[in-house]
Design an enzyme around this catalytic site. Structure first.
Site, mmCIF file in Angstrom:
data_model
loop_
_atom_site.group_PDB
_atom_site.id
_atom_site.type_symbol
_atom_site.label_atom_id
_atom_site.label_comp_id
_atom_site.label_asym_id
_atom_site.label_seq_id
_atom_site.Cartn_x
_atom_site.Cartn_y
_atom_site.Cartn_z
ATOM 1 N N ASN A 208 -36.239 -34.599 33.762
ATOM 2 C CA ASN A 208 -35.719 -34.904 32.415
ATOM 3 C C ASN A 208 -35.385 -33.604 31.703
ATOM 4 O O ASN A 208 -35.504 -32.521 32.271
ATOM 5 C CB ASN A 208 -36.752 -35.728 31.632
ATOM 6 C CG ASN A 208 -38.067 -35.001 31.549
ATOM 7 O OD1 ASN A 208 -38.162 -33.949 30.934
ATOM 8 N ND2 ASN A 208 -39.097 -35.521 32.210
ATOM 9 N N PHE A 324 -47.832 -37.513 22.846
ATOM 10 C CA PHE A 324 -46.511 -37.508 22.212
ATOM 11 C C PHE A 324 -45.770 -38.763 22.670
ATOM 12 O O PHE A 324 -45.995 -39.250 23.776
ATOM 13 C CB PHE A 324 -45.721 -36.259 22.621
ATOM 14 C CG PHE A 324 -45.871 -35.112 21.662
ATOM 15 C CD1 PHE A 324 -47.071 -34.428 21.574
ATOM 16 C CD2 PHE A 324 -44.816 -34.734 20.837
ATOM 17 C CE1 PHE A 324 -47.228 -33.370 20.683
ATOM 18 C CE2 PHE A 324 -44.953 -33.686 19.935
ATOM 19 C CZ PHE A 324 -46.161 -33.004 19.856
HETATM 20 O O1 PMT Z 1 -39.973 -29.743 25.782
HETATM 21 P P1 PMT Z 1 -39.004 -29.835 24.626
HETATM 22 O O2 PMT Z 1 -37.584 -29.620 25.051
HETATM 23 O O3 PMT Z 1 -39.410 -28.953 23.482
HETATM 24 O O4 PMT Z 1 -39.055 -31.338 24.083
HETATM 25 C C1 PMT Z 1 -40.214 -31.821 23.489
HETATM 26 C C2 PMT Z 1 -40.524 -33.264 23.921
HETATM 27 C C3 PMT Z 1 -39.411 -34.186 23.452
HETATM 28 C C4 PMT Z 1 -40.650 -33.341 25.446
HETATM 29 C C5 PMT Z 1 -41.914 -33.635 23.286
HETATM 30 O O5 PMT Z 1 -41.816 -33.509 21.894
HETATM 31 C C6 PMT Z 1 -42.322 -35.046 23.659
HETATM 32 O O6 PMT Z 1 -41.959 -36.023 23.046
HETATM 33 N N1 PMT Z 1 -43.157 -35.172 24.733
HETATM 34 C C7 PMT Z 1 -43.553 -36.441 25.346
HETATM 35 C C8 PMT Z 1 -42.508 -36.873 26.326
HETATM 36 C C9 PMT Z 1 -42.857 -38.187 27.015
HETATM 37 O O7 PMT Z 1 -43.006 -38.212 28.210
HETATM 38 O O8 PMT Z 1 -43.020 -39.209 26.214
HETATM 39 P P2 PMT Z 1 -43.408 -40.709 26.720
HETATM 40 O O9 PMT Z 1 -43.227 -41.510 25.500
HETATM 41 O O10 PMT Z 1 -42.617 -41.047 27.939
HETATM 42 O O11 PMT Z 1 -44.920 -40.582 27.130
HETATM 43 C C10 PMT Z 1 -45.982 -40.809 26.216
HETATM 44 C C11 PMT Z 1 -47.130 -39.884 26.527
HETATM 45 O O12 PMT Z 1 -47.687 -40.186 27.803
HETATM 46 C C12 PMT Z 1 -46.788 -38.418 26.542
HETATM 47 O O13 PMT Z 1 -47.824 -37.684 25.914
HETATM 48 C C13 PMT Z 1 -46.733 -38.075 28.036
HETATM 49 O O14 PMT Z 1 -47.115 -36.730 28.303
HETATM 50 C C14 PMT Z 1 -47.737 -39.042 28.614
HETATM 51 N N2 PMT Z 1 -47.448 -39.470 29.998
HETATM 52 C C15 PMT Z 1 -46.316 -40.184 30.277
HETATM 53 C C16 PMT Z 1 -46.099 -40.620 31.569
HETATM 54 C C17 PMT Z 1 -47.046 -40.312 32.581
HETATM 55 N N3 PMT Z 1 -46.846 -40.683 33.828
HETATM 56 N N4 PMT Z 1 -48.127 -39.590 32.273
HETATM 57 C C18 PMT Z 1 -48.353 -39.159 30.999
HETATM 58 O O15 PMT Z 1 -49.354 -38.491 30.737
#
Ligand code: PMT
Length: 400
Positions: A208, A324
């Protein structure tokens, strides 16, 4: 700590690295600080006063008696300073400061300051290693001066070793750290940042747009507050924030194992990484060849470990967990669902797919949702400021 509106005294002494002080000055000015430069007589032999005057928009002090109408100019500057930094600091100036000698504008002013002072020694390696110089540095350190160790490498005098002035961005960062309140002292903070890469074959992967900027800014902000920060990072092109331990990973499974190995000792866990939810089943060991007969191509994917959900299950009542949520729509609804599903204390929700927030941007706009049902809006601002605001809220909520 951001240096906007702070009064910085920049002392420049006579070393070849004096030219780097010009760039350091620009970093201070860019952040909105007011900078007063004091140069020694030898510094003037390396860089002209005019350069510093134009860039600082202030007169440069180099002679206590002829530069200014006010005979107590140095006392005014010392009294107003929020921080002083001597870069580069020669053996001669270090010796004067360690022994209370005040025989030029810089050493005299420095005797009168009460603010934090950072000394950046820079000289030939053998001079730096000289026992008298080391003794003087020790005296200054014991007296509460912040000493920034010089870098090692090939010096202007062709010697190889310690003595090079660190890069201006690094000095700037450490001055910010010097002024930051240590409200996370000795706290262990585990952060993940960047994307994960899931292999399709040896040359292709699923990933991504995460640049790591948001996670790295949070790691830097936590370190400046005294935290012991470990950053588990997917592949990004960013410098490791000063004082932060960085562990590089590529896949979700690697990230999971590095995070879980450090989970028990962590006080605060912040998952900023954009982890791939799915990975290709059985990635090929050879490059997949293009077939002229086939127009469509599909990859069978399987679910990755949800690291955050796993941590949410394992976390103790003393651990504080922040996730996040990257959303393109229904920000609040989706974020709240994730907070509940993953047992979080805070979820930081941000919109992705716009140019000024989320992926890659230098700025972000975040809405924090707390476990107790309250929320906090962080308006569009630089990611370093978002990081600081988030840390403020984490500290506040932990204390409650
Ligand atoms: O890196 P940058 O370019 O500065 O951009 C910042 C960002 C947009 C990446 C950051 O601000 C952000 O939003 N990070 C979370 C991205 C994400 O994966 O979001 P999600 O809504 O898909 O996941 C929710 C949470 O679960 C996140 O904390 C993620 O780390 C976690 N996760 C998701 C999937 C997975 N398999 N394991 C996880 O731990």
């Amino acid at each position: 700590m951001h240096l906007q509106n702070k009064n910085i005294l920049l002392g420049v002494t006579g070393g070849i690295a004096a030219y780097k002080a010009v760039e350091l000055l620009r970093f201070f000015k860019k952040t909105g600080a007011n900078v007063n430069v004091i140069m020694t007589g030898s510094a003037l032999k390396f860089v002209g006063k005019t350069t510093f005057e134009v860039l600082s928009e202030n007169p440069v002090l180099s002679d206590l008696f002829s530069d200014t109408k006010s005979s107590v100019k140095h006392i005014d500057l010392a009294a107003r300073a929020d921080a002083a930094v001597i870069a580069p600091a020669t053996a001669n100036t270090i010796a004067k400061l360690a022994n209370g000698i005040a025989d030029d504008a810089l050493s005299t002013t420095l005797l009168a300051v009460t603010c934090p002072v950072m000394i950046c020694p820079s000289m030939n390696t053998y001079m730096y290693q000289n026992i008298r110089v080391q003794e003087n540095i020790d005296i200054l350190e014991k007296d509460g001066f912040f000493i920034l160790d010089p870098d090692s490498g090939v010096l202007a005098c062709k010697t190889t070793g310690a003595g090079r002035l660190p890069e201006p961005w690094f000095i700037f960062d450490r001055v910010e750290a010097m002024l930051t309140k240590k409200d996370l002292r000795n706290k262990k903070i585990l952060i993940s940042a960047g994307p994960t890469l899931e292999a399709i074959d040896p040359v292709r992967f699923v990933s991504n747009h995460s640049s790591g900027k948001m996670g790295y800014a949070i790691a830097g902000a936590a370190e400046k507050r005294g935290g012991c920060v470990t950053l588990v990072s997917g592949p990004v092109g960013l410098k490791t924030p000063a004082g932060v331990e960085r562990i590089d990973v590529e896949t979700c499974e690697e990230m999971a194992s590095q995070m879980l190995a450090r989970l028990e000792s962590a006080d605060i866990i912040i998952k900023v990484a954009a982890v791939a939810d799915y990975k290709p089943v059985n990635p090929k060991t050879h490059k997949i060849k293009k077939k002229d007969s086939t127009k469509d191509f599909s990859i069978l994917m399987t679910e990755n470990t949800d690291i955050l959900k796993l941590i949410g299950k394992k976390k103790t009542k003393d651990q504080f967990l922040v996730g996040f949520a990257a959303e393109t729509d229904d920000l609040e609804k989706n974020a709240l669902l994730k907070m509940k599903k993953k047992n979080l204390d805070i979820i930081a929700a941000n919109l992705v797919g716009t140019s000024d927030s989320g992926f890659k941007a230098d700025t972000n706009k975040v809405k924090l949702f707390f476990k107790d049902g309250s929320f906090f809006d962080i308006p569009l601002m630089d990611k370093s400021k978002v990081a600081d605001t988030l840390m403020d809220q984490i500290i506040k909520k932990r204390a409650e």
